[in-house]
Design an enzyme around this catalytic site. Structure first.
Site, PDB file in Angstrom:
ATOM      1  N   PRO A 106       4.657 -22.643 -24.714  1.00 57.57           N
ATOM      2  CA  PRO A 106       5.135 -24.040 -25.292  1.00 57.57           C
ATOM      3  C   PRO A 106       4.131 -25.088 -24.889  1.00 57.57           C
ATOM      4  O   PRO A 106       3.834 -25.193 -23.670  1.00 57.57           O
ATOM      5  CB  PRO A 106       6.267 -24.471 -24.594  1.00 57.57           C
ATOM      6  CG  PRO A 106       6.588 -23.486 -23.456  1.00 57.57           C
ATOM      7  CD  PRO A 106       5.570 -22.430 -23.635  1.00 57.57           C
ATOM      8  N   CYS A 139       8.336 -29.423 -16.594  1.00 60.53           N
ATOM      9  CA  CYS A 139       7.477 -30.329 -17.022  1.00 60.53           C
ATOM     10  C   CYS A 139       7.250 -31.298 -15.698  1.00 60.53           C
ATOM     11  O   CYS A 139       8.526 -31.905 -15.147  1.00 60.53           O
ATOM     12  CB  CYS A 139       7.991 -31.146 -18.238  1.00 60.53           C
ATOM     13  SG  CYS A 139       6.921 -32.543 -18.510  1.00 60.53           S
ATOM     14  N   LYS A 196      12.221 -22.317 -18.589  1.00 66.28           N
ATOM     15  CA  LYS A 196      11.015 -22.094 -18.274  1.00 66.28           C
ATOM     16  C   LYS A 196      10.903 -22.888 -17.195  1.00 66.28           C
ATOM     17  O   LYS A 196      11.278 -24.053 -17.314  1.00 66.28           O
ATOM     18  CB  LYS A 196       9.988 -22.531 -19.408  1.00 66.28           C
ATOM     19  CG  LYS A 196       8.634 -22.740 -19.129  1.00 66.28           C
ATOM     20  CD  LYS A 196       7.563 -22.308 -19.847  1.00 66.28           C
ATOM     21  CE  LYS A 196       5.883 -22.510 -19.568  1.00 66.28           C
ATOM     22  NZ  LYS A 196       5.615 -23.993 -19.219  1.00 66.28           N
ATOM     23  N   ARG A 200      -3.360 -22.551 -22.081  1.00 63.17           N
ATOM     24  CA  ARG A 200      -4.661 -23.107 -22.047  1.00 63.17           C
ATOM     25  C   ARG A 200      -5.755 -22.184 -22.799  1.00 63.17           C
ATOM     26  O   ARG A 200      -6.466 -22.807 -23.474  1.00 63.17           O
ATOM     27  CB  ARG A 200      -5.034 -24.001 -20.899  1.00 63.17           C
ATOM     28  CG  ARG A 200      -4.257 -24.949 -20.442  1.00 63.17           C
ATOM     29  CD  ARG A 200      -4.539 -25.505 -19.128  1.00 63.17           C
ATOM     30  NE  ARG A 200      -3.995 -24.519 -18.155  1.00 63.17           N
ATOM     31  CZ  ARG A 200      -4.178 -24.564 -17.039  1.00 63.17           C
ATOM     32  NH1 ARG A 200      -4.843 -25.662 -16.172  1.00 63.17           N
ATOM     33  NH2 ARG A 200      -3.613 -23.502 -16.247  1.00 63.17           N
TER      34      ARG A 200
HETATM   35  C1  LIG Z   1      -1.356 -29.528 -23.243  1.00 63.90           C
HETATM   36  C2  LIG Z   1      -0.112 -28.946 -22.715  1.00 63.90           C
HETATM   37  C3  LIG Z   1       0.975 -29.209 -22.994  1.00 63.90           C
HETATM   38  C4  LIG Z   1       2.168 -28.513 -22.315  1.00 63.90           C
HETATM   39  N1  LIG Z   1       3.491 -28.680 -22.919  1.00 63.90           N
HETATM   40  C5  LIG Z   1       4.431 -28.024 -22.333  1.00 63.90           C
HETATM   41  C6  LIG Z   1       5.806 -28.088 -22.910  1.00 63.90           C
HETATM   42  O1  LIG Z   1       6.056 -28.939 -23.834  1.00 63.90           O
HETATM   43  N2  LIG Z   1       6.543 -27.338 -22.244  1.00 63.90           N
HETATM   44  C7  LIG Z   1       6.437 -26.376 -21.395  1.00 63.90           C
HETATM   45  O2  LIG Z   1       7.383 -25.681 -20.809  1.00 63.90           O
HETATM   46  N3  LIG Z   1       5.398 -26.450 -20.822  1.00 63.90           N
HETATM   47  C8  LIG Z   1       4.256 -26.943 -21.216  1.00 63.90           C
HETATM   48  N4  LIG Z   1       3.083 -26.904 -20.877  1.00 63.90           N
HETATM   49  C9  LIG Z   1       2.873 -25.880 -19.618  1.00 63.90           C
HETATM   50  C10 LIG Z   1       2.460 -24.642 -20.182  1.00 63.90           C
HETATM   51  O3  LIG Z   1       3.352 -24.126 -21.194  1.00 63.90           O
HETATM   52  C11 LIG Z   1       1.916 -23.679 -19.166  1.00 63.90           C
HETATM   53  O4  LIG Z   1       2.939 -23.352 -18.417  1.00 63.90           O
HETATM   54  C12 LIG Z   1       0.741 -23.866 -18.363  1.00 63.90           C
HETATM   55  O5  LIG Z   1      -0.253 -24.385 -19.152  1.00 63.90           O
HETATM   56  C13 LIG Z   1       0.184 -22.812 -17.628  1.00 63.90           C
HETATM   57  O6  LIG Z   1      -0.144 -21.823 -18.421  1.00 63.90           O
HETATM   58  P1  LIG Z   1      -1.699 -21.659 -18.679  1.00 63.90           P
HETATM   59  O7  LIG Z   1      -2.485 -21.329 -17.202  1.00 63.90           O
HETATM   60  O8  LIG Z   1      -1.740 -20.327 -19.506  1.00 63.90           O
HETATM   61  O9  LIG Z   1      -2.297 -22.750 -19.389  1.00 63.90           O
HETATM   62  C14 LIG Z   1       1.919 -27.392 -21.221  1.00 63.90           C
HETATM   63  C15 LIG Z   1       0.534 -27.483 -21.043  1.00 63.90           C
HETATM   64  C16 LIG Z   1      -0.511 -27.903 -21.733  1.00 63.90           C
HETATM   65  C17 LIG Z   1      -1.932 -27.629 -21.222  1.00 63.90           C
END
Ligand SMILES: Cc1cc2nc3c(=O)[nH]c(=O)nc-3n(C[C@H](O)[C@H](O)[C@H](O)COP(=O)(O)O)c2cc1C
Length: 331
Positions: free
Chosen positions: A17, A102, A141, A227
Site C-alpha cells: 500500500p 505509518c 500491516k 518502492r
Molecule cells: C510513497 C509511499 C507511501 C506509502 N504509503 C503507505 C500506506 O498508505 N500504508 C502503508 O501501510 N504503508 C505505506 N508505505 C510503506 C510501504 O507500504 C512499505 O512498507 C515500505 O515502502 C517498505 O517497503 P519497500 O522497501 O518495498 O519500499 C508507503 C511507502 C511509500 C514509499
C-alpha cells in the site's frame, strides 16, 4: 501459496500500500504486471465516517484489480470499527487491512499507524472488535516496533492472531527508522516462526533475487514490494517470473517504460481529471525515467507540465533522443 481467509492469491507477490500512489490507475497496471494481491493506499477512518467525497472515491474497486486489500487507519475503537463496517458493506474490497505502520507524526499523534506498536493489548482489543464487526477477512500491516528499545513484533503478531486477524504484512523497520537503514529480515523470520497465520515480508526487496532471498531466509508466505515498483511495474512481473521459473528477465527499455507511463497517465486523467491527473503524474513520470541517461534534465521539464499533450510530448521526445544517441554510439 499465499492464502488469506478463503482468498487464494495466484502468486506470492504483493504490491505494497502506498499513499498517493496505489489508486486504481496504478493498481490495475500492477495487476496486469502479475501482482498476486494489490493493496490500496491508506484511508482515514474518520474521513470515511464523515462521508468525505474524495475519501469515498478512494474506496472504489475495479473488477480488474481483485483480489484487492483496502487499508484503513485510526486510533479510536468506535470509529475504526464503524469505518471497517462501512468498507465491509459498501465496497468490493476482498480484504480489510489495518495500518499499524505509518510513522508520520500527524498519524501517530492521533494514536493511529505505528503508535499501536507500543501496545499489544490495544492491538488485540482493536483487531478483535473489527474482526467481530465485519465479514471480510481482516489483516494488519505493521513495523517491527516503535524503536530499538520497543521491538514488540512477536507480541504484536500474536495479539493479531489471537484477535482473529487472517494475515500480517511486516515491514522490517521500526517507526524511528522511518525509511532509513536496513530492514531487519531476522525479525520477520522470528514473527513467521511465532504465529500460524500467513506472514507477508516487506522492506528492501529491490530485485527479483531479493524476493527469493526473503522467501528463503525468512520462510514468509508472500513478499510485499513497494518502492521498487514505483515507475517500474516490471519489477512485479519479473519477480513473479523469477519465483516461478528461476529465469531472470531483462529490465525494460526506455520505450517500453514510457509506453506504460502514458497508459498510467491516461488512467490517472480518467480517474481525477486532467489538472489533478497531470499534477500527480509528474512524480510517476520522474520514476518511469529514473536511471536512464538524461533523466535529471527531463525531470525539470516533467515538473513544469500541466497538460496531457505536453506531458506526452516531453516523454516521447525523451525516448526519441535517447534512442538517437544510442544508435549514434553504435554506428
Ligand atoms: C510513497 C509511499 C507511501 C506509502 N504509503 C503507505 C500506506 O498508505 N500504508 C502503508 O501501510 N504503508 C505505506 N508505505 C510503506 C510501504 O507500504 C512499505 O512498507 C515500505 O515502502 C517498505 O517497503 P519497500 O522497501 O518495498 O519500499 C508507503 C511507502 C511509500 C514509499
Amino acid at each position: 501459496m499465499l492464502r488469506i481467509g478463503n482468498i487464494i492469491m495466484k502468486n506470492q507477490v504483493v504490491l505494497a500500500p502506498m499513499a498517493g500512489v496505489c489508486n486504481p490507475a496504478f493498481r490495475i497496471i500492477a495487476k496486469q504486471f502479475g501482482a498476486g494481491l494489490v493493496c490500496a493506499e491508506m484511508v482515514s477512518d474518520k474521513a470515511i465516517l464523515m462521508g468525505n467525497e474524495k475519501t469515498l472515491e478512494m474506496l472504489y474497486v475495479d473488477e480488474q484489480e481483485k483480489p484487492l486489500s483496502l487499508q484503513i487507519f485510526g486510533g479510536d475503537k468506535a470509529s475504526l470499527v464503524a469505518a471497517a463496517k462501512y468498507v465491509d458493506e459498501n465496497t468490493d474490497a476482498d480484504i480489510i487491512d489495518i495500518n499499524m505502520g505509518c510513522p508520520a507524526p500527524k498519524i501517530t499523534k492521533v494514536d493511529a499507524g505505528s503508535k499501536w506498536l507500543l501496545e499489544p493489548k490495544k492491538i488485540e482489543e482493536m483487531v478483535s472488535a473489527v474482526v467481530e464487526a465485519v465479514n471480510k477477512p481482516v489483516t494488519v500491516k505493521m513495523r517491527t516496533g516503535w524503536d530499538e528499545e520497543h521491538l514488540y513484533a512477536i507480541e504484536n503478531a500474536r495479539a493479531v492472531e489471537r484477535a482473529g486477524g487472517q494475515a500480517i504484512a511486516i515491514h522490517g523497520r521500526t517507526r524511528m527508522q522511518m525509511y532509513e537503514g536496513r530492514a531487519n529480515w531476522d525479525i520477520i523470520r522470528q514473527v513467521k516462526e511465532s504465529v500460524n497465520i500467513p506472514i507477508i515480508g516487506n522492506g528492501d526487496v529491490a530485485s527479483p533475487e531479493d524476493a527469493k532471498r526473503m522467501l528463503d531466509e525468512t520462510g514468509v508466505d508472500g513478499v510485499m514490494i513497494g518502492r521498487a515498483a514505483l515507475g517500474n511495474p516490471w519489477m512485479l512481473y519479473r519477480t513473479v517470473h523469477y519465483l516461478t521459473t528461476g529465469e531472470l528477465l531483462q529490465e525494460p527499455s526506455a520505450r517500453e517504460k514510457i509506453g506504460v507511463a502514458l497508459q498510467h497517465m491516461h488512467r490517472l486523467i480518467e480517474l481525477k481529471g486532467e489538472r489533478t491527473g497531470i499534477s500527480e503524474m509528474r512524480k510517476h513520470a520522474a520514476w518511469y525515467v529514473k536511471g536512464f541517461r538524461g533523466s535529471t534534465k527531463v525531470k525539470e521539464l516533467i515538473n513544469k507540465e500541466t497538460t496531457a499533450v505536453g506531458m506526452r510530448q516531453v516523454l516521447l521526445d525523451f525516448v526519441q533522443k535517447m534512442e538517437q544517441e544510442e544508435s549514434l554510439a553504435f554506428n
